[in-house]
Design an enzyme around this catalytic site. Sequence first.
Site, PDB file in Angstrom:
ATOM      1  N   THR A  27      99.933   2.987  17.178  1.00 20.43           N
ATOM      2  CA  THR A  27     100.246   4.386  17.549  1.00 20.43           C
ATOM      3  C   THR A  27      99.208   4.940  18.525  1.00 20.43           C
ATOM      4  O   THR A  27      99.525   5.742  19.396  1.00 20.43           O
ATOM      5  CB  THR A  27     100.319   5.305  16.306  1.00 20.43           C
ATOM      6  N   PRO A  32     105.154   4.772  18.991  1.00 20.44           N
ATOM      7  CA  PRO A  32     105.402   5.460  17.712  1.00 20.44           C
ATOM      8  C   PRO A  32     105.580   4.451  16.581  1.00 20.44           C
ATOM      9  O   PRO A  32     106.074   3.342  16.813  1.00 20.44           O
ATOM     10  CB  PRO A  32     106.714   6.224  17.956  1.00 20.44           C
ATOM     11  N   ASP A  33     105.182   4.874  15.374  1.00 20.59           N
ATOM     12  CA  ASP A  33     105.495   3.992  14.247  1.00 20.59           C
ATOM     13  C   ASP A  33     106.907   4.331  13.768  1.00 20.59           C
ATOM     14  O   ASP A  33     107.693   4.943  14.506  1.00 20.59           O
ATOM     15  CB  ASP A  33     104.409   4.122  13.154  1.00 20.59           C
ATOM     16  N   PHE A  34     107.271   3.892  12.584  1.00 20.20           N
ATOM     17  CA  PHE A  34     108.650   4.041  12.128  1.00 20.20           C
ATOM     18  C   PHE A  34     108.818   5.194  11.137  1.00 20.20           C
ATOM     19  O   PHE A  34     109.764   5.974  11.236  1.00 20.20           O
ATOM     20  CB  PHE A  34     109.118   2.717  11.468  1.00 20.20           C
ATOM     21  N   ARG A  35     107.881   5.287  10.166  1.00 16.89           N
ATOM     22  CA  ARG A  35     108.140   6.188   9.030  1.00 16.89           C
ATOM     23  C   ARG A  35     107.218   7.407   8.954  1.00 16.89           C
ATOM     24  O   ARG A  35     107.303   8.176   8.015  1.00 16.89           O
ATOM     25  CB  ARG A  35     108.058   5.365   7.727  1.00 16.89           C
ATOM     26  N   ASN A 104     103.888  -6.085  13.646  1.00 16.05           N
ATOM     27  CA  ASN A 104     104.235  -5.540  14.956  1.00 16.05           C
ATOM     28  C   ASN A 104     104.757  -6.628  15.893  1.00 16.05           C
ATOM     29  O   ASN A 104     104.422  -7.804  15.754  1.00 16.05           O
ATOM     30  CB  ASN A 104     103.011  -4.856  15.586  1.00 16.05           C
ATOM     31  N   ASP A 106     104.696  -6.048  19.364  1.00 16.23           N
ATOM     32  CA  ASP A 106     104.305  -5.599  20.719  1.00 16.23           C
ATOM     33  C   ASP A 106     103.335  -6.542  21.437  1.00 16.23           C
ATOM     34  O   ASP A 106     103.074  -6.366  22.624  1.00 16.23           O
ATOM     35  CB  ASP A 106     103.702  -4.174  20.649  1.00 16.23           C
ATOM     36  N   HIS A 121     107.148 -10.502  12.137  1.00 13.14           N
ATOM     37  CA  HIS A 121     108.463 -10.044  12.621  1.00 13.14           C
ATOM     38  C   HIS A 121     108.729 -10.470  14.057  1.00 13.14           C
ATOM     39  O   HIS A 121     109.590  -9.895  14.726  1.00 13.14           O
ATOM     40  CB  HIS A 121     108.562  -8.515  12.469  1.00 13.14           C
ATOM     41  N   CYS A 150     122.082 -15.999  29.564  1.00  9.56           N
ATOM     42  CA  CYS A 150     121.322 -17.196  29.955  1.00  9.56           C
ATOM     43  C   CYS A 150     121.812 -17.703  31.307  1.00  9.56           C
ATOM     44  O   CYS A 150     123.022 -17.827  31.546  1.00  9.56           O
ATOM     45  CB  CYS A 150     121.536 -18.263  28.873  1.00  9.56           C
ATOM     46  N   CYS A 153     123.477 -21.469  30.568  1.00  6.13           N
ATOM     47  CA  CYS A 153     124.758 -21.748  29.878  1.00  6.13           C
ATOM     48  C   CYS A 153     125.608 -20.495  29.673  1.00  6.13           C
ATOM     49  O   CYS A 153     126.716 -20.553  29.149  1.00  6.13           O
ATOM     50  CB  CYS A 153     124.494 -22.395  28.516  1.00  6.13           C
TER      51      CYS A 153
HETATM   52  N1  APR Z   1      95.761   4.846  11.921  1.00  9.49           N
HETATM   53  C1  APR Z   1      96.013   4.546  10.619  1.00  9.49           C
HETATM   54  N2  APR Z   1      97.242   4.648  10.057  1.00  9.49           N
HETATM   55  C2  APR Z   1      98.251   5.065  10.860  1.00  9.49           C
HETATM   56  C3  APR Z   1      98.068   5.402  12.216  1.00  9.49           C
HETATM   57  C4  APR Z   1      96.753   5.272  12.742  1.00  9.49           C
HETATM   58  N3  APR Z   1      96.464   5.569  14.029  1.00  9.49           N
HETATM   59  N4  APR Z   1      99.264   5.791  12.728  1.00  9.49           N
HETATM   60  C5  APR Z   1     100.166   5.702  11.719  1.00  9.49           C
HETATM   61  N5  APR Z   1      99.551   5.267  10.602  1.00  9.49           N
HETATM   62  C6  APR Z   1     100.158   4.924   9.313  1.00  9.49           C
HETATM   63  C7  APR Z   1     101.221   5.882   8.834  1.00  9.49           C
HETATM   64  O1  APR Z   1     100.630   6.851   7.993  1.00  9.49           O
HETATM   65  C8  APR Z   1     102.160   4.941   8.059  1.00  9.49           C
HETATM   66  O2  APR Z   1     101.791   4.898   6.684  1.00  9.49           O
HETATM   67  O3  APR Z   1     100.800   3.683   9.518  1.00  9.49           O
HETATM   68  C9  APR Z   1     101.921   3.564   8.661  1.00  9.49           C
HETATM   69  C10 APR Z   1     103.082   3.049   9.469  1.00  9.49           C
HETATM   70  O4  APR Z   1     104.138   2.777   8.565  1.00  9.49           O
HETATM   71  P1  APR Z   1     105.581   2.382   9.145  1.00  9.49           P
HETATM   72  O5  APR Z   1     105.958   3.326  10.217  1.00  9.49           O
HETATM   73  O6  APR Z   1     106.485   2.207   7.976  1.00  9.49           O
HETATM   74  O7  APR Z   1     105.336   0.982   9.857  1.00  9.49           O
HETATM   75  P2  APR Z   1     105.245  -0.446   9.178  1.00  9.49           P
HETATM   76  O8  APR Z   1     104.610  -0.384   7.842  1.00  9.49           O
HETATM   77  O9  APR Z   1     104.619  -1.357  10.169  1.00  9.49           O
HETATM   78  O10 APR Z   1     106.804  -0.845   9.021  1.00  9.49           O
HETATM   79  C11 APR Z   1     107.063  -2.158   8.611  1.00  9.49           C
HETATM   80  O11 APR Z   1     109.393  -1.728   9.030  1.00  9.49           O
HETATM   81  O12 APR Z   1     111.265  -1.111  10.250  1.00  9.49           O
HETATM   82  C12 APR Z   1     110.439  -2.149   9.911  1.00  9.49           C
HETATM   83  O13 APR Z   1     110.232  -4.047  11.260  1.00  9.49           O
HETATM   84  C13 APR Z   1     109.767  -2.749  11.125  1.00  9.49           C
HETATM   85  O14 APR Z   1     107.673  -3.972  11.159  1.00  9.49           O
HETATM   86  C14 APR Z   1     108.289  -2.756  10.760  1.00  9.49           C
HETATM   87  C15 APR Z   1     108.319  -2.621   9.254  1.00  9.49           C
END
Ligand code: APR
Length: 245
Positions: A27, A32-35, A104, A106, A121, A150, A153
């Site tokens: 992040t 962006p993260d997911f949740r 991740n 990325d 993943h 491709c 093919c």
């Molecule tokens: N430093 C520390 N913690 C952070 C930061 C940061 N800069 N930014 C976000 N976080 C924390 C958030 O508080 C959250 O608890 O990182 C966590 C991210 O959680 P998710 O968004 O659920 O990501 P992740 O755990 O990697 O998800 C796992 O879900 O959808 C699937 O395949 C996707 O690999 C992913 C998997």
Amino acid sequence: MDLITSLSDLINRAHHIVFFGGAGVSTESGIPDFRSQNGLYSLKSKYGVPYEVMLSHSYFESNTATFFAFYRDLMINENAVPNSAHLFLAHLAEKKDVTIITQNIDGLHQMAGSRKVIELHGSIQRNHCVKCGKSFPLSAIIASHGIPFCDQCGGVIKPDVVLYEEPLSDVIITRALIALQAADLLIIAGTSLNVYPASSLINYFFGNNIVVINKDDIPINKPIKLKINGKIGEVFSRVESLIKP
Ligand code: APR
């Protein structure tokens, strides 16, 4: 002893470190993260289907063109560069045995210089034709429009990322388990530990030194030696100067 000193002390005393990370590690690189509150899954989908549903094998199979529109739009972050968390781990690996187990896709850990990276993943950097198996770099996806085909093919080029409903690679899981069982320090960071089987792997760490560095609290049923609720990049920036050569 303050949290940063405690963390540097645990790292200095460790011999085999496993860093188990998730989307929160990237992040601070602008991905962006997911949740989290402003994470990908909290956004209203532009495609009429929740993003978490779009990241599934069945959606890829039945809505391939829309999947790639979403994937290029929100899953490929071409301008992202490693942040201080990625760089700290790459520098640390010059002094200690460090294995990164990441959820991740990325590729930022490798971009920072880390070599021992286990991508549970998969990675957006690797793509293959579903028919003939030919490999393609990320540029093949970025340069194409609609469904990428491709040139050998005519089959569909699929990113080597693990979608929901798809299994993780047995080889990858075995490598992760071996690293966890050999470790004497486990650092869990930037992950909600929401997704199985990735989240279950930490149960195969049998040492005493577990560190959690996460903005939010996470459910973990193992004794934690040190918990830091903070931003991983900032925390590691403050630890870097305390790590012994
Ligand atoms: N430093 C520390 N913690 C952070 C930061 C940061 N800069 N930014 C976000 N976080 C924390 C958030 O508080 C959250 O608890 O990182 C966590 C991210 O959680 P998710 O968004 O659920 O990501 P992740 O755990 O990697 O998800 C796992 O879900 O959808 C699937 O395949 C996707 O690999 C992913 C998997």
